[in-house]
Design a protein around this motif. Sequence first.
Motif, PDB file in Angstrom:
ATOM      1  N   GLU A 196       0.804  -1.232   0.000  1.00 17.24           N
ATOM      2  CA  GLU A 196       0.000   0.000   0.000  1.00 17.24           C
ATOM      3  C   GLU A 196       0.835   1.278   0.000  1.00 17.24           C
ATOM      4  OE1 GLU A 196      -3.599   1.058   2.831  1.00 17.24           O
ATOM      5  OE2 GLU A 196      -3.073  -1.066   2.882  1.00 17.24           O
ATOM      6  N   TYR A 197       1.930   1.279   0.772  1.00 15.45           N
ATOM      7  CA  TYR A 197       2.654   2.534   0.978  1.00 15.45           C
ATOM      8  C   TYR A 197       4.089   2.578   0.442  1.00 15.45           C
ATOM      9  CZ  TYR A 197      -1.139   3.555   4.217  1.00 15.45           C
ATOM     10  OH  TYR A 197      -2.368   3.783   4.753  1.00 15.45           O
ATOM     11  N   LEU A 198       4.675   1.422   0.195  1.00 16.55           N
ATOM     12  CA  LEU A 198       6.121   1.451  -0.058  1.00 16.55           C
ATOM     13  C   LEU A 198       6.548   1.081  -1.477  1.00 16.55           C
ATOM     14  CD1 LEU A 198       7.383  -0.238   3.261  1.00 16.55           C
ATOM     15  CD2 LEU A 198       7.130   2.192   2.771  1.00 16.55           C
ATOM     16  N   VAL A 199       5.702   0.359  -2.225  1.00 15.68           N
ATOM     17  CA  VAL A 199       6.202  -0.153  -3.505  1.00 15.68           C
ATOM     18  C   VAL A 199       5.484   0.468  -4.707  1.00 15.68           C
ATOM     19  CG1 VAL A 199       6.747  -2.353  -2.368  1.00 15.68           C
ATOM     20  CG2 VAL A 199       4.712  -2.205  -3.796  1.00 15.68           C
ATOM     21  N   ASP A 200       6.166   0.373  -5.854  1.00 17.92           N
ATOM     22  CA  ASP A 200       5.600   0.895  -7.106  1.00 17.92           C
ATOM     23  C   ASP A 200       4.916  -0.213  -7.912  1.00 17.92           C
ATOM     24  OD1 ASP A 200       6.909   3.444  -6.675  1.00 17.92           O
ATOM     25  OD2 ASP A 200       8.766   2.376  -7.143  1.00 17.92           O
ATOM     26  N   TYR A 201       5.436  -1.426  -7.801  1.00 17.38           N
ATOM     27  CA  TYR A 201       4.910  -2.539  -8.603  1.00 17.38           C
ATOM     28  C   TYR A 201       4.781  -3.779  -7.741  1.00 17.38           C
ATOM     29  CZ  TYR A 201       6.508   0.217 -12.615  1.00 17.38           C
ATOM     30  OH  TYR A 201       6.717   1.203 -13.532  1.00 17.38           O
ATOM     31  N   GLU A 202       3.749  -4.588  -8.047  1.00 18.72           N
ATOM     32  CA  GLU A 202       3.654  -5.937  -7.480  1.00 18.72           C
ATOM     33  C   GLU A 202       3.725  -6.877  -8.668  1.00 18.72           C
ATOM     34  OE1 GLU A 202       0.638  -6.495  -4.273  1.00 18.72           O
ATOM     35  OE2 GLU A 202       0.104  -4.478  -4.901  1.00 18.72           O
ATOM     36  N   ILE A 203       4.713  -7.744  -8.665  1.00 22.18           N
ATOM     37  CA  ILE A 203       4.972  -8.585  -9.840  1.00 22.18           C
ATOM     38  C   ILE A 203       4.900 -10.068  -9.464  1.00 22.18           C
ATOM     39  CG2 ILE A 203       6.726  -9.251 -11.546  1.00 22.18           C
ATOM     40  CD1 ILE A 203       5.881  -6.454 -12.156  1.00 22.18           C
ATOM     41  N   SER A 204       4.258 -10.825 -10.364  1.00 24.62           N
ATOM     42  CA  SER A 204       4.192 -12.282 -10.219  1.00 24.62           C
ATOM     43  C   SER A 204       4.950 -12.903 -11.378  1.00 24.62           C
ATOM     44  CB  SER A 204       2.727 -12.711 -10.283  1.00 24.62           C
ATOM     45  OG  SER A 204       2.632 -14.103 -10.461  1.00 24.62           O
ATOM     46  N   ILE A 205       5.657 -14.002 -11.119  1.00 23.77           N
ATOM     47  CA  ILE A 205       6.325 -14.659 -12.257  1.00 23.77           C
ATOM     48  C   ILE A 205       5.448 -15.756 -12.853  1.00 23.77           C
ATOM     49  CG2 ILE A 205       8.665 -14.074 -11.547  1.00 23.77           C
ATOM     50  CD1 ILE A 205       8.868 -17.186 -10.820  1.00 23.77           C
ATOM     51  N   GLY A 206       4.245 -15.940 -12.342  1.00 17.10           N
ATOM     52  CA  GLY A 206       3.357 -16.943 -12.933  1.00 17.10           C
ATOM     53  C   GLY A 206       2.253 -17.299 -11.962  1.00 17.10           C
ATOM     54  N   GLU A 207       1.224 -17.956 -12.487  1.00 14.82           N
ATOM     55  CA  GLU A 207       0.054 -18.248 -11.670  1.00 14.82           C
ATOM     56  C   GLU A 207       0.241 -19.535 -10.882  1.00 14.82           C
ATOM     57  OE1 GLU A 207      -3.150 -17.982 -14.439  1.00 14.82           O
ATOM     58  OE2 GLU A 207      -3.076 -15.799 -14.441  1.00 14.82           O
ATOM     59  N   TYR A 208       1.157 -19.470  -9.935  1.00 13.40           N
ATOM     60  CA  TYR A 208       1.407 -20.562  -9.003  1.00 13.40           C
ATOM     61  C   TYR A 208       2.051 -19.930  -7.781  1.00 13.40           C
ATOM     62  CZ  TYR A 208       5.583 -19.911 -11.819  1.00 13.40           C
ATOM     63  OH  TYR A 208       6.619 -19.340 -12.522  1.00 13.40           O
ATOM     64  N   VAL A 209       2.049 -20.657  -6.664  1.00 11.64           N
ATOM     65  CA  VAL A 209       2.596 -20.068  -5.430  1.00 11.64           C
ATOM     66  C   VAL A 209       3.873 -20.781  -5.030  1.00 11.64           C
ATOM     67  CG1 VAL A 209       2.130 -19.515  -3.021  1.00 11.64           C
ATOM     68  CG2 VAL A 209       0.288 -19.401  -4.691  1.00 11.64           C
ATOM     69  N   LEU A 210       4.932 -20.003  -4.876  1.00 15.23           N
ATOM     70  CA  LEU A 210       6.216 -20.515  -4.387  1.00 15.23           C
ATOM     71  C   LEU A 210       6.318 -20.180  -2.907  1.00 15.23           C
ATOM     72  CD1 LEU A 210       8.293 -19.123  -7.361  1.00 15.23           C
ATOM     73  CD2 LEU A 210       7.733 -21.526  -6.973  1.00 15.23           C
ATOM     74  N   SER A 211       7.296 -20.785  -2.222  1.00 20.29           N
ATOM     75  CA  SER A 211       7.367 -20.521  -0.785  1.00 20.29           C
ATOM     76  C   SER A 211       8.070 -19.206  -0.451  1.00 20.29           C
ATOM     77  CB  SER A 211       8.020 -21.689  -0.054  1.00 20.29           C
ATOM     78  OG  SER A 211       9.140 -22.101  -0.753  1.00 20.29           O
ATOM     79  N   GLY A 212       8.727 -18.605  -1.416  1.00 20.66           N
ATOM     80  CA  GLY A 212       9.391 -17.336  -1.135  1.00 20.66           C
ATOM     81  C   GLY A 212       9.616 -16.537  -2.404  1.00 20.66           C
ATOM     82  N   GLY A 213       9.970 -15.271  -2.240  1.00 24.45           N
ATOM     83  CA  GLY A 213      10.164 -14.386  -3.386  1.00 24.45           C
ATOM     84  C   GLY A 213      11.575 -14.439  -3.972  1.00 24.45           C
ATOM     85  N   GLU A 214      12.438 -15.337  -3.460  1.00 22.00           N
ATOM     86  CA  GLU A 214      13.834 -15.337  -3.918  1.00 22.00           C
ATOM     87  C   GLU A 214      13.960 -15.803  -5.376  1.00 22.00           C
ATOM     88  OE1 GLU A 214      12.863 -16.262  -0.866  1.00 22.00           O
ATOM     89  OE2 GLU A 214      13.847 -14.638   0.243  1.00 22.00           O
ATOM     90  N   LEU A 215      13.319 -16.936  -5.709  1.00 17.71           N
ATOM     91  CA  LEU A 215      13.387 -17.385  -7.111  1.00 17.71           C
ATOM     92  C   LEU A 215      12.769 -16.337  -8.036  1.00 17.71           C
ATOM     93  CD1 LEU A 215      12.574 -21.198  -6.741  1.00 17.71           C
ATOM     94  CD2 LEU A 215      14.751 -20.196  -7.428  1.00 17.71           C
ATOM     95  N   PRO A 216      11.558 -15.831  -7.725  1.00 16.94           N
ATOM     96  CA  PRO A 216      10.995 -14.779  -8.567  1.00 16.94           C
ATOM     97  C   PRO A 216      11.933 -13.564  -8.723  1.00 16.94           C
ATOM     98  CG  PRO A 216       9.305 -15.637  -7.116  1.00 16.94           C
ATOM     99  CD  PRO A 216      10.591 -16.290  -6.705  1.00 16.94           C
ATOM    100  N   ALA A 217      12.596 -13.160  -7.631  1.00 14.26           N
ATOM    101  CA  ALA A 217      13.505 -12.003  -7.727  1.00 14.26           C
ATOM    102  C   ALA A 217      14.646 -12.302  -8.705  1.00 14.26           C
ATOM    103  CB  ALA A 217      14.072 -11.666  -6.346  1.00 14.26           C
TER     104      ALA A 217
END
Length: 235
Positions: A126-147
């Motif tokens: 809500e307050y800190l980021v400009d973009y919310e990005i997904s690398i695909g329609e599945y859920v991983l356990s953390g944002g490290e691989l997506p990053a």
Amino acid sequence: MRFDILTIFPTAFSYLNKGIIDKAQKKGKLDINIWDIREFSKDKHKKVDDKPYGGGVGMILKVQPIHDCLVSIGVFPKRDEKTAIVLMQPGGEIWTQQKATEFRNKFNRIVIICGHYQGVDGRVSEYLVDYEISIGEYVLSGGELPAMVLVDSISRLVDGVLGNKLSISGEPYLNNIVKSAPIYTTPRNFLLANGLVCSVPEVLLSGHHKNIENWKRSNTQNSNNTSVQNLDKTD
Ligand SMILES: C[S@@+](CC[C@H](N)C(=O)[O-])C[C@H]1O[C@@H](n2cnc3c(N)ncnc32)[C@H](O)[C@@H]1O
């Protein structure tokens, strides 16, 4: 291009110290900084997560350490227009080659926040980021691989990162190509464990440049699933 990655698993990023990304850092084309969110926790045990308000399962990454890290690296409360802050989020905008190109053209510093557990306190998006990005329609356990997906896909578009400019000229997703012609190297014939010998298409061994070019065109498909007639001659 500068990247700043906020994570609770800094060691996960050793992949970025390999291959072309490593070389590009050594050449000064990329500057990748990994920040351990725990270091910014005000908790005496360096705790970075807590239970959700209102009930629910799992733990939530707290806003405070993420906020303080952004302040410490100088991208909050102010940042210049060439800097973007991104939260990796399964429900975010889907990452594409087009977005990678857009980010490469628009920004020279990209800050990436990796979530974990049940996710990140809602005030971060809500307050800190400009973009919310997904690398695909599945859920991983953390944002490290997506990053790492973001860093790699943007980095290889930065001038001087790939050794040979031609390396990206014939890639799928550039010029509306979704499947490039198959490519082969030695040996010409290879014996599979099931007894079959698989061979390189004869035309590629013919030395006949016109036929080779035609073969490549007819085996390259665009998004309409039709073969491409106007492949770049340099490919
Ligand atoms: C287990 S997930 C959180 C799932 C959470 N319940 C939700 O639906 O947003 C933990 C973190 O992994 C990252 N993540 C998981 N899947 C992702 C995806 N497909 N794209 C980008 N980030 C993802 C996000 O940073 C997320 O905060």
